[in-house]
Design an enzyme around this catalytic site. Structure first.
Site, PDB file in Angstrom:
ATOM      1  N   HIS A 205       0.804  -1.221   0.000  1.00  0.00           N
ATOM      2  CA  HIS A 205       0.000   0.000   0.000  1.00  0.00           C
ATOM      3  C   HIS A 205       0.838   1.273   0.000  1.00  0.00           C
ATOM      4  O   HIS A 205       0.456   2.273  -0.596  1.00  0.00           O
ATOM      5  CB  HIS A 205      -0.972   0.004   1.184  1.00  0.00           C
ATOM      6  N   ASP A 206       1.995   1.257   0.649  1.00  0.00           N
ATOM      7  CA  ASP A 206       2.801   2.478   0.761  1.00  0.00           C
ATOM      8  C   ASP A 206       4.108   2.429  -0.029  1.00  0.00           C
ATOM      9  O   ASP A 206       5.040   3.193   0.273  1.00  0.00           O
ATOM     10  CB  ASP A 206       3.118   2.761   2.231  1.00  0.00           C
ATOM     11  N   LYS A 209       5.997   5.610  -1.176  1.00  0.00           N
ATOM     12  CA  LYS A 209       6.807   6.471  -0.310  1.00  0.00           C
ATOM     13  C   LYS A 209       8.290   6.393  -0.670  1.00  0.00           C
ATOM     14  O   LYS A 209       9.077   7.231  -0.225  1.00  0.00           O
ATOM     15  CB  LYS A 209       6.583   6.100   1.154  1.00  0.00           C
ATOM     16  N   HIS A 234       2.421   9.900  -2.945  1.00  0.00           N
ATOM     17  CA  HIS A 234       2.888   8.515  -2.800  1.00  0.00           C
ATOM     18  C   HIS A 234       1.860   7.521  -3.307  1.00  0.00           C
ATOM     19  O   HIS A 234       2.214   6.428  -3.742  1.00  0.00           O
ATOM     20  CB  HIS A 234       3.276   8.215  -1.342  1.00  0.00           C
ATOM     21  N   HIS A 260      -5.979   3.503  -1.118  1.00  0.00           N
ATOM     22  CA  HIS A 260      -6.133   3.220   0.309  1.00  0.00           C
ATOM     23  C   HIS A 260      -6.306   4.463   1.171  1.00  0.00           C
ATOM     24  O   HIS A 260      -6.637   4.362   2.357  1.00  0.00           O
ATOM     25  CB  HIS A 260      -4.962   2.371   0.830  1.00  0.00           C
ATOM     26  N   HIS A 261      -6.123   5.663   0.583  1.00  0.00           N
ATOM     27  CA  HIS A 261      -6.407   6.902   1.319  1.00  0.00           C
ATOM     28  C   HIS A 261      -7.703   7.570   0.851  1.00  0.00           C
ATOM     29  O   HIS A 261      -8.005   8.691   1.284  1.00  0.00           O
ATOM     30  CB  HIS A 261      -5.242   7.884   1.191  1.00  0.00           C
ATOM     31  N   ASP A 289      -5.135  -0.796   7.994  1.00  0.00           N
ATOM     32  CA  ASP A 289      -4.015   0.102   8.240  1.00  0.00           C
ATOM     33  C   ASP A 289      -4.297   1.020   9.428  1.00  0.00           C
ATOM     34  O   ASP A 289      -3.440   1.214  10.306  1.00  0.00           O
ATOM     35  CB  ASP A 289      -3.750   0.919   6.974  1.00  0.00           C
TER      36      ASP A 289
END
Length: 351
Positions: A205-206, A209, A234, A260-261, A289
């Site tokens: 998911h990240d 970054k 990101h 996911h955000h 998360d």
């Protein structure tokens, strides 16, 4: 020293910054070639194989972004980094839009140079491995089998470790939210195969970054509005890294990275999606998360109690979170707590 010497190209027409960066990199075992303008850079790229190009925005006569675009369109095995002032108007965001892998911000320390370069090279290596994996899968014509999942695991795990390295999240956090995601997927009625893909894809998911400037990712205080806009990129960077594959695992990873955000009421980012327009995988990972972030200690906060964490998440029902998926998670909280207990943070986590 490096086991294999990576060849780097530095573009800097005033010589000062380029020489300083070159000295740092040569001392670390890299091979460096320095040129003074875009024309010389293109000649070098045509005649020699480089792993990375470093281009100084201030000294490239406005051609830095064109060079970055060239790197990614005409030299697909290369990575690009820009050198700029931290507050240079639009430079960092423009570089990201053109596909730069990282930014070295002046004034820079040797550690920053090495950190940004090593991460850019690692991301490049992973992208090349993903491209190779895609080609192998296409040649073998595997579809939806456990064998395909197994063949992809090493590259995916390494990609996730790169994201961990670029953030303050622990390996235990990644594992827990992966298991929480698989739990909700199973409760939501996904097939066994879909649950396993969710378990493997959710840690990605990240990954975007990797492309967030160090000065923003590791800033101890609150981000400015401009910095937060860069942080939000990101999601799109992660999507670009993972998208375009025939692999179901990477396709799901790309959807998760991008969504996911997002929030159920449409107030999230990057696209302001709402309700069912948000991919179900993104809605599931949002729950997993946030629950883990709330219930574990971070460098900026103590762990909240399970009761307080559930209360906070319940307040976000139908706002931040899909109400049906959140209800499934809370109704099966005992199982989630078993996962949490089985994957505790180590003593030095989040310090």
């Amino acid at each position: 020293m490096l086991d294999v010497v990576e060849k780097l190209l530095i573009v800097d027409n005033n010589g000062t910054a380029g020489t300083a960066i070159c000295d740092v990199l040569v001392d670390a075992g890299y091979g460096c070639t320095t040129v003074s303008n875009a024309l010389e850079a293109r000649q070098q790229l045509a005649e020699h194989a480089f792993a990375l190009i470093i281009c100084d925005v201030a000294s490239s006569n406005g051609d830095a972004m064109n060079l970055v675009a060239d790197v990614l369109s005409g030299h697909t095995s290369l990575a690009a980094i820009i050198v700029t002032e931290l507050d240079a108007e639009g430079a960092i965001e423009s570089a990201r839009a053109h596909g730069a892998y990282g930014c070295i911000t002046r004034p820079f320390a040797p550690g920053q140079v090495l950190f940004v370069v090593s991460n850019a090279l690692y991301r490049r290596q992973l992208e090349l491995e993903i491209q190779s994996m895609r080609a192998q899968n296409d040649a073998l014509d595997f579809t939806g089998s456990d064998r395909v999942l197994s063949a992809e695991q090493e590259t995916i795990q390494r990609l996730c470790r790169a994201a961990e390295f670029r953030d303050n999240e622990t390996a235990q956090h990644i594992q827990r939210m992966s298991e929480y995601s698989a739990l909700v997927a199973k409760l939501a009625g996904m097939s066994r195969y879909e649950v396993e893909v969710m378990r493997a894809a959710s840690p990605m998911h990240d990954v975007g970054k990797i492309g967030v400037p160090d000065s923003i990712l590791f800033k101890p205080g609150k981000l400015t509005d401009e910095e937060f806009e860069l942080m939000k990129l990101h999601t799109q960077i992660g999507y670009r890294i993972l998208s375009g594959s025939e692999s179901e695992l990477l396709q799901m990873g790309a959807r998760i990275a991008l969504s996911h955000h997002e929030k159920f009421d449409g107030s999230g980012y990057p696209n302001g999606l709402a309700t069912d327009a948000i991919p179900v995988e993104g809605r599931i990972v949002a729950i997993a998360d946030v629950f883990d972030a709330l219930t574990t200690k971070r460098c900026y906060k103590e762990a909240f109690s399970v009761e307080k964490s559930v209360s906070i998440m319940s307040e976000g029902r139908a706002k931040h979170f899909d109400p049906q998926l959140l209800d499934l998670f809370i109704d099966n909280l005992d199982t989630a707590l078993e996962i949490k207990a089985s994957l505790p943070d180590t003593d030095n986590s989040n310090n």
